[in-house]
Write an enzyme that holds these catalytic residues in place. Structure first.
Site, PDB file in Angstrom:
ATOM      1  N   HIS A  73       0.846  -1.202   0.000  1.00 41.99           N
ATOM      2  CA  HIS A  73       0.000   0.000   0.000  1.00 41.99           C
ATOM      3  C   HIS A  73       0.874   1.241   0.000  1.00 41.99           C
ATOM      4  CE1 HIS A  73      -3.721   2.204   0.375  1.00 41.99           C
ATOM      5  NE2 HIS A  73      -3.242   2.887   1.401  1.00 41.99           N
ATOM      6  N   HIS A  75       0.996   5.517  -1.397  1.00 44.28           N
ATOM      7  CA  HIS A  75       0.579   6.740  -2.073  1.00 44.28           C
ATOM      8  C   HIS A  75       1.864   7.509  -2.342  1.00 44.28           C
ATOM      9  CE1 HIS A  75      -3.639   6.049  -1.050  1.00 44.28           C
ATOM     10  NE2 HIS A  75      -3.295   5.896   0.214  1.00 44.28           N
ATOM     11  N   TYR A 135      -5.158   7.606  -7.134  1.00 40.86           N
ATOM     12  CA  TYR A 135      -6.403   8.326  -7.418  1.00 40.86           C
ATOM     13  C   TYR A 135      -6.182   9.749  -7.925  1.00 40.86           C
ATOM     14  CZ  TYR A 135      -5.628   9.865  -2.550  1.00 40.86           C
ATOM     15  OH  TYR A 135      -5.084  10.359  -1.385  1.00 40.86           O
ATOM     16  N   HIS A 281      -5.939  -1.268   6.237  1.00 40.72           N
ATOM     17  CA  HIS A 281      -6.073  -0.821   7.628  1.00 40.72           C
ATOM     18  C   HIS A 281      -6.986  -1.750   8.431  1.00 40.72           C
ATOM     19  CE1 HIS A 281      -3.804   2.676   6.496  1.00 40.72           C
ATOM     20  NE2 HIS A 281      -4.760   3.138   5.711  1.00 40.72           N
ATOM     21  N   ASP A 332       2.255   3.074   3.044  1.00 39.91           N
ATOM     22  CA  ASP A 332       1.150   4.031   2.963  1.00 39.91           C
ATOM     23  C   ASP A 332       1.632   5.456   2.740  1.00 39.91           C
ATOM     24  OD1 ASP A 332      -1.289   5.274   3.101  1.00 39.91           O
ATOM     25  OD2 ASP A 332      -1.856   4.543   5.064  1.00 39.91           O
TER      26      ASP A 332
END
Length: 459
Positions: A73, A75, A135, A281, A332
């Site tokens: 995960h 970003h 995104y 999570h 993350d």
């Protein structure tokens, strides 16, 4: 690529069954003197144990070699937040406002530069595959680029230059919260509808080193009647599907107010859960939620360094795994890029919560960071050192100030509970060396690349 033999001074060859997740499950299989034969197409063709000396012409990797680490995960643009979000008090929701401000400044070119540097940092930390929860699709204001997937393609190109595999988890993000229209800073995230999202995402294709999957940002960001569209898209392609799930109690409360059920129940009712799905999570869950996750074999990606950085809470990882949910790990927000720290943090968080020790063996934690992480990203043929697997592996020093002292037979315990990303010496992806002697072979100064990419966002 020429076939190559690697001689590993010490190697972890075991992949324990998930049922052996407790500390009472036995030892960790460490083999001294292992020769790995790698074919020209980047796969392991043979694993030979008991090879006391390096064969002629072999590449010698001294230390402890494990399968490559999978960062399930990420970003990438959050790497620009490191340090800046530690000023003053706040919550997840105040942190989010700073994150939005950074997101607004990114272009395909600047995102490529930042992601290339961030992924090179991951490679230096022994990560050979990343799941990018993506995104940031359109220009600020929501206008599509000439290539509607310009931002996603920038991430794919960045991973390629950094030398790691990527699963681009193209993310549906349509709402500010339970049907509310996107706010100004969220417009670039949205395709308007799940159908429009699916049309755009369908133009992205798997290729060498690249898998394309799907993500539902959260139950607040995708209206309930459109969840099944995203799930069906992933099912038709047999692609990974990830979703932020119950990270915040406020989201749980808002979901119950809107739909009368928990987020997990809502996802189950719309066909989202299943063995190719991973909840990221899974922090604030009821017993019924845990049963739904485990009973459907939905995975759980824990991100302990981010969860503690954002004051999210400690998720029920033990209960989820015992219910049948495979565990993976992610960095993350990249407050720290260190999968070894994520692994030990999962165990140490549980020790703090329960005031007891030994919830997972080092081997079980390594499994979450390797085989199960790769499986969550659609790379089932990676994460293990065995014939037929992708030749992706990482070597850790056993003679640093952190790792020196313990016997080699305790290498897994030393790696998980003492080593850091700074102890990564060599990284091989698909039989190609990406990190040699602690230095990235194609991004010569990763620190400077990070500095330049982040400074450009401030100009």
């Amino acid at each position: 690529m020429t076939p190559t033999t690697y001689w590993l001074e010490h190697a972890w060859l075991g992949v324990l069954p998930q049922a052996l997740g407790s500390a009472r499950a036995g030892g960790t299989p460490i083999e001294p003197g292992v020769a790995l034969d790698v074919s020209g197409d980047g796969r392991i063709t043979a694993v030979r144990t008991g090879v006391e000396a390096p064969p002629p012409g072999a590449v010698v990797l001294r230390g402890f070699t494990i399968p490559g680490l999978a960062n399930a995960h990420s970003h990438a643009f959050h790497r620009a937040l490191r340090g800046t979000v530690q000023v003053g008090a706040g919550t997840f929701w105040t942190w989010r406002e700073v994150m939005y401000a950074v997101a607004q400044r990114l272009t395909p070119d600047s995102y490529f530069a930042l992601a290339r540097a961030a992924y090179a940092e991951m490679a230096l930390a022994g990560i050979t595959a990343v799941g990018e929860f993506h995104y940031l699709h359109h220009a600020p204001g929501g206008t599509p680029y000439a290539d509607p997937n310009a931002m996603g393609e920038a991430l794919i190109a960045a991973a390629g230059e950094a030398g790691i595999r990527i699963t681009l988890l193209d993310t549906a993000y349509l709402s500010a919260g339970f049907g509310a229209a996107p706010e100004q800073h969220q417009l670039r995230f949205s395709d308007g509808t799940a159908e429009a999202w699916a049309e755009r995402a369908s133009a992205l294709k798997d290729r060498d080193g690249v898998r394309v999957g799907a993500a539902i940002h959260s139950v607040r960001a995708v209206p309930a009647d459109q969840l099944s569209t995203v799930a069906r898209w992933a099912e038709e392609r047999r692609a990974p599907l990830h979703v932020h799930l119950s990270e915040q109690t406020a989201e749980n409360e808002a979901c119950h107010a809107a739909h009368g059920v928990t987020p997990t129940r809502l996802l189950a009712d719309h066909g989202v859960l299943g063995p190719r799905t991973t909840g990221v999570h899974n922090t604030h869950m009821t017993d019924a939620d845990i049963a739904l996750i485990g009973g459907s074999a939905t995975g759980t990606c824990m991100c302990p360094t981010t969860e503690r950085d954002l004051a999210d809470g400690i998720g029920p990882a033990v209960a989820l795994q015992q219910a049948g949910s495979p565990l993976s790990l992610g960095s993350d927000s990249h407050a720290v890029v260190d999968l070894l720290e994520e692994a030990r943090a999962m165990e140490l968080n549980e020790r703090l919560r329960t005031r007891t020790r030994g919830h997972w063996t080092a081997a079980a934690l390594l499994r979450a960071a390797t085989a199960d992480g790769h499986a969550a990203l659609g790379w089932e043929d990676a994460g293990r050192l065995e014939p037929g697997a992708l030749a992706d592996f990482t070597t850790l020093a056993l003679d640093s100030v952190r790792t020196a002292g313990p016997a080699p037979r305790l290498a897994a315990e030393t790696a998980v509970f003492a080593a850091t990303a700074a102890d990564v010496r060599h990284v091989v992806v698909g039989g190609r060396t990406v990190v040699r002697d602690g230095a990235h072979v194609s991004v010569p100064d990763v620190a400077q690349a990070l500095t330049d990419a982040i400074a450009a966002l401030r100009d």
